[in-house]
Design a protein around this motif. Structure first.
Motif, short mmCIF file in Angstrom:
data_model
loop_
_atom_site.label_atom_id
_atom_site.label_comp_id
_atom_site.label_asym_id
_atom_site.label_seq_id
_atom_site.Cartn_x
_atom_site.Cartn_y
_atom_site.Cartn_z
N THR A 1 36.97 -12.90 -4.06
CA THR A 1 38.17 -13.36 -3.37
C THR A 1 38.48 -12.34 -2.29
O THR A 1 38.62 -11.15 -2.58
CB THR A 1 39.36 -13.50 -4.33
OG1 THR A 1 39.04 -14.46 -5.34
CG2 THR A 1 40.61 -13.95 -3.59
N ALA A 2 38.56 -12.79 -1.05
CA ALA A 2 38.69 -11.88 0.08
C ALA A 2 39.96 -11.04 -0.01
O ALA A 2 41.05 -11.56 -0.22
CB ALA A 2 38.68 -12.67 1.38
N THR A 3 39.79 -9.71 0.13
CA THR A 3 40.92 -8.78 0.16
C THR A 3 40.82 -7.82 1.35
O THR A 3 41.64 -6.93 1.49
CB THR A 3 41.00 -7.97 -1.13
OG1 THR A 3 39.77 -7.26 -1.32
CG2 THR A 3 41.26 -8.87 -2.33
N GLY A 4 39.81 -8.01 2.17
CA GLY A 4 39.61 -7.11 3.31
C GLY A 4 38.37 -7.52 4.07
O GLY A 4 37.91 -8.67 4.00
N SER A 5 37.79 -6.57 4.80
CA SER A 5 36.65 -6.87 5.67
C SER A 5 35.30 -6.61 5.01
O SER A 5 34.27 -6.82 5.63
CB SER A 5 36.75 -6.05 6.96
OG SER A 5 36.72 -4.65 6.65
N THR A 6 35.32 -6.14 3.74
CA THR A 6 34.04 -5.85 3.07
C THR A 6 34.04 -6.37 1.64
O THR A 6 35.10 -6.55 1.03
CB THR A 6 33.76 -4.33 3.04
OG1 THR A 6 34.77 -3.69 2.25
CG2 THR A 6 33.74 -3.74 4.43
N VAL A 7 32.84 -6.59 1.13
CA VAL A 7 32.63 -6.85 -0.30
C VAL A 7 31.38 -6.08 -0.71
O VAL A 7 30.48 -5.85 0.10
CB VAL A 7 32.45 -8.35 -0.62
CG1 VAL A 7 33.73 -9.12 -0.35
CG2 VAL A 7 31.29 -8.95 0.15
N GLU A 8 31.31 -5.67 -1.96
CA GLU A 8 30.16 -4.92 -2.46
C GLU A 8 29.45 -5.74 -3.53
O GLU A 8 30.06 -6.15 -4.52
CB GLU A 8 30.59 -3.57 -3.02
CG GLU A 8 29.42 -2.72 -3.47
CD GLU A 8 29.82 -1.31 -3.90
OE1 GLU A 8 28.93 -0.54 -4.31
OE2 GLU A 8 31.02 -0.99 -3.80
N LEU A 9 28.18 -5.97 -3.32
CA LEU A 9 27.39 -6.74 -4.27
C LEU A 9 27.19 -5.95 -5.56
O LEU A 9 26.96 -4.73 -5.51
CB LEU A 9 26.03 -7.10 -3.66
CG LEU A 9 26.07 -7.96 -2.40
CD1 LEU A 9 24.65 -8.18 -1.87
CD2 LEU A 9 26.74 -9.30 -2.67
N PRO A 10 27.26 -6.61 -6.70
CA PRO A 10 27.11 -5.92 -7.99
C PRO A 10 25.63 -5.71 -8.34
O PRO A 10 25.08 -6.39 -9.21
CB PRO A 10 27.79 -6.88 -8.97
CG PRO A 10 27.56 -8.23 -8.36
CD PRO A 10 27.61 -8.04 -6.88
N LEU A 11 25.00 -4.78 -7.68
CA LEU A 11 23.56 -4.53 -7.91
C LEU A 11 23.36 -3.80 -9.23
O LEU A 11 24.01 -2.78 -9.49
CB LEU A 11 22.99 -3.71 -6.76
CG LEU A 11 23.08 -4.34 -5.36
CD1 LEU A 11 22.52 -3.38 -4.32
CD2 LEU A 11 22.34 -5.67 -5.33
N ALA A 12 22.48 -4.33 -10.05
CA ALA A 12 22.19 -3.69 -11.33
C ALA A 12 21.47 -2.37 -11.08
O ALA A 12 20.74 -2.20 -10.09
CB ALA A 12 21.32 -4.61 -12.19
N GLU A 13 21.69 -1.43 -11.99
CA GLU A 13 21.05 -0.11 -11.87
C GLU A 13 19.53 -0.28 -11.83
O GLU A 13 18.94 -1.01 -12.64
CB GLU A 13 21.46 0.77 -13.05
CG GLU A 13 20.91 2.18 -12.96
CD GLU A 13 21.34 3.04 -14.14
OE1 GLU A 13 20.85 4.17 -14.26
OE2 GLU A 13 22.18 2.55 -14.94
N GLY A 14 18.91 0.38 -10.87
CA GLY A 14 17.46 0.33 -10.77
C GLY A 14 16.94 -0.81 -9.93
O GLY A 14 15.72 -1.00 -9.84
N THR A 15 17.85 -1.61 -9.31
CA THR A 15 17.39 -2.71 -8.46
C THR A 15 17.68 -2.40 -7.00
O THR A 15 18.57 -1.61 -6.67
CB THR A 15 18.08 -4.03 -8.83
OG1 THR A 15 19.49 -3.92 -8.60
CG2 THR A 15 17.83 -4.37 -10.28
N ILE A 16 16.93 -3.05 -6.12
CA ILE A 16 17.07 -2.85 -4.67
C ILE A 16 17.35 -4.21 -4.03
O ILE A 16 16.68 -5.20 -4.34
CB ILE A 16 15.80 -2.24 -4.07
CG1 ILE A 16 15.51 -0.87 -4.70
CG2 ILE A 16 15.93 -2.10 -2.55
CD1 ILE A 16 14.18 -0.29 -4.28
N LEU A 17 18.34 -4.25 -3.15
CA LEU A 17 18.66 -5.48 -2.43
C LEU A 17 17.64 -5.73 -1.34
O LEU A 17 17.33 -4.85 -0.54
CB LEU A 17 20.07 -5.38 -1.82
CG LEU A 17 20.49 -6.54 -0.91
CD1 LEU A 17 20.65 -7.82 -1.73
CD2 LEU A 17 21.78 -6.20 -0.17
#
Length: 643
Positions: free
Chosen positions: A153-169
């Motif tokens: 839910t938008a609260t600003g100009s950014t969001v952070e993806l919930p990347l699991a530990e040890g994974t790369i986007l």
């Protein structure tokens, strides 16, 4: 509670005597219960009257709307060529539509080649893409990673993806939607899993991000005795599995060994079956990749250019692909015809937009669906002449000055469209209003004129037990009547509404300033209570001669509708103050407060009756004991003298 002894010594029926005594004591309680019942009847009667008034107010409000008087009817000299409808805002007019040389059509892509490798084994749209891959004429070469979805839910100009530990986007492919609209690549940036929007989304806007990581890492808890577990993803890539950081080698039979664990994996479903039950509860970390593919689509609609990236894991079906495309905001409909083994993509809007305004980016899925070689057919605008002006429209259904035209086919020559006032529809609106008014007058007059039969009071519980159900219902119907006889609030609203209906309207314009001037008068029978009757001929003539004046009579600032609205609002407010509504608490209206008071008195009196009953039984118990003692003494003396 007193100990109750039932006449063993005296031989008296103590229970019967106490009951008769209590019946007399209970008379004031019965009166209170009758009062409560009467209050409830009055409350319900007031509420039913309030509902009638509120429903009629809706009719009154409709009479203030211009649409109630502006109904238009249309005519076409050839409905097989052109039809038309007109809104209340349309003017009385005539149109000539001629020489329709083109109809508006939709742009489309149609596959030229068959999708299936063999006519004998065609693609199943419900089976997974992975299981159908060998049946595509152009098989899909799968990418490997883990397709993920994150919602915010938008609260600003950014969001952070919930990347699991040890994974790369993986930066691409990725799909970012804000409020359901897919963003273009230049409308956001990605850095270390943080998405920064070029334009800050509106507060609380829904954001959905579909993205891919290099692998899936998940922790799985195994209970003691467990013999299997299931990975959260399906369509697992072979030889991509690690358990607790150790690469797992899998043989041709899909069996594996990893430390103390050994078993078999179903790559299609992600189901892992162990050879032996787990000795003790444990948590393992599993890493793997799934097979997926992606496809970019660009279209042009009346809202401008649209584009979206779609991600499909290999366990999804062709039906999933079609559904995602069709439910997007790209404005196209994808359709697969199994009989011809062909696929089509058609823009939902007609008209000529940009050239090649349906484009599928190069990908393995695009090739599998044969869309890279599909034949493109551009959309066209409708071309015609309207009242001598040659023009175009992107749709065969278009609106001009409140008139909506619907082109059916091309033709030469001319079709005449006429727009006139629909006198019958306006008459029906006014008649419906008058009928509702008469119904309201009848119901209120009936309720305020009901005779009150004072010999019929609410039944007590004992009286009701002595009657059959039909007899009790008949009694109740008589007893309920008349409680609003000559009620001041209801009689007042009747009087005020009659005055509003009969008085001259000061803000009326034109010829008509009273209802009687348009043929609506009070009936001659005074027993009708002020009902209205309509001279149909006179009213329809008034609507033909001066419809604006009829509208002003009802809908102007001081018109009949405004006056009635004020009358009804005043009455409903008073009735609500008396009786509330279904959502009111007793403390907020007069009868409710009276009911609460009576209920409190009933509760206190019932407690008092229990004490009185206990006292009676205590007295009779004392009497029984005294008689028993006397009998004992008498027996003793008799035995003494006899000896």
């Amino acid at each position: 509670m007193a100990i109750r002894v039932s006449g063993l010594a005296s031989g008296m029926d103590i229970d019967s005597i106490v009951k008769q005594l209590m019946d007399a004591e209970r008379l004031p309680l019965n009166k209170l219960k009758q009062k409560k019942q009467i209050l409830e009847w009055k409350r319900d009667d007031y509420r039913s009257m309030n509902t009638l008034l509120t429903d009629f107010r809706t009719k009154v409000l409709n009479m203030k709307l211009s649409s109630s008087y502006g109904a238009k009817q249309t005519s076409s000299s050839n409905e097989s060529y052109v039809t038309a409808t007109a809104s209340s805002s349309a003017s009385t007019a005539s149109y000539q539509l001629s020489n329709v040389t083109k109809l508006a059509t939709s742009a489309s892509l149609t596959t030229v080649n068959k999708l299936s490798a063999s006519a004998d084994s065609k693609i199943s749209t419900s089976s997974s893409l992975l299981s159908m891959n060998s049946q595509f004429a152009n098989a899909i070469t799968w990418a490997e990673g883990s397709v993920e979805t994150a919602k915010f839910t938008a609260t600003g100009s950014t969001v952070e993806l919930p990347l699991a530990e040890g994974t790369i986007l993986l930066d691409r492919p990725i799909s970012v939607k804000v409020a359901g609209k897919a963003l273009k690549a230049d409308e956001y940036t990605i850095n270390n899993g943080i998405i920064t929007f070029t334009n800050t989304p509106e507060a609380n806007a829904a954001i959905e991000v579909n993205y891919v990581t290099d692998k899936k890492v998940e922790k799985i808890s195994l209970a003691e005795g467990a013999t299997s577990f299931t990975l959260s993803k399906k369509a697992i890539a072979e030889n991509s599995l690690t358990i607790n950081g150790q690469a797992v080698t899998i043989d041709a039979n899909n069996t594996f060994t990893a430390g103390s664990l050994s078993g078999k994996i179903d790559f299609a479903t992600g189901q892992v079956t162990l050879n032996n039950a787990v000795d003790a509860a444990a948590e393992i970390t599993v890493s793997y990749k799934q097979k997926y593919t992606a496809m970019d689509v660009e279209t042009t609609t009346s809202k401008g250019a649209m584009q979206e990236t779609f991600l499909f894991s290999a366990d999804q079906s062709m039906s999933n692909v079609i559904s995602k495309i069709n439910s997007s905001k790209l404005g196209v409909t994808m359709f697969y015809d199994a009989n011809s083994d062909s696929l089509s993509v058609t823009r939902t809007e007609t008209g000529s937009f940009e050239a090649n305004d349906i484009q599928f980016g190069q990908s393995d899925l695009t090739k599998a669906l044969q869309l890279d070689t599909a034949r493109y057919q551009a959309g066209t605008d409708a071309e015609f002449t309207l009242n001598g002006i040659t023009t175009t429209r992107s749709s065969n259904n278009f609106t001009i000055d409140g008139v909506t035209f619907d082109l059916k086919q091309t033709f030469s020559g001319a079709v005449n469209i006429g727009i006139t006032s629909d006198t019958t529809a306006v008459y029906d609106n006014i008649k419906s209003f008058v009928d509702s008014y008469n119904t309201l007058i009848s119901e209120i007059t009936k309720k305020t004129g009901e005779e009150r039969k004072r010999d019929y009071q609410p039944l007590s519980d004992e009286e009701r037990e002595g009657l059959s159900e039909a007899q009790a219902e008949k009694w109740d119907n008589i007893a309920k009547a008349g409680w609003l006889r000559n009620d001041a609030t209801l009689r007042s609203v009747l009087t005020s509404m009659r005055q509003s209906m009969s008085n001259t309207v000061s803000t009326a314009t034109g010829t008509f300033k009273t209802l009687s001037s348009i043929g609506i008068t009070t009936t001659a029978n005074y027993l009708d209570g002020g009902k209205l009757e309509i001279n149909e001929t006179k009213l329809k003539q008034a609507l033909e001669d001066d419809p604006e004046s009829v509208q002003a009579l009802f809908a102007s600032a001081e018109g009949i509708a405004s006056k009635l609205q004020a009358n009804i609002t005043e009455a409903t407010d008073k009735l609500k103050a008396k009786a509330g509504n279904a959502f009111s608490t007793n403390a907020t209206f007069t009868i409710g407060r009276d009911l609460s008071d009576v209920e409190s008195r009933i509760t206190r009196f019932e407690d008092k009756l229990l004490n009185i009953e206990d006292r009676y039984y205590a007295q009779f118990t004392a009497m029984e004991k005294a008689i028993q003692n006397a009998n004992s003494q008498s027996s003793y003396l008799s035995s003494y003298f006899s000896s």
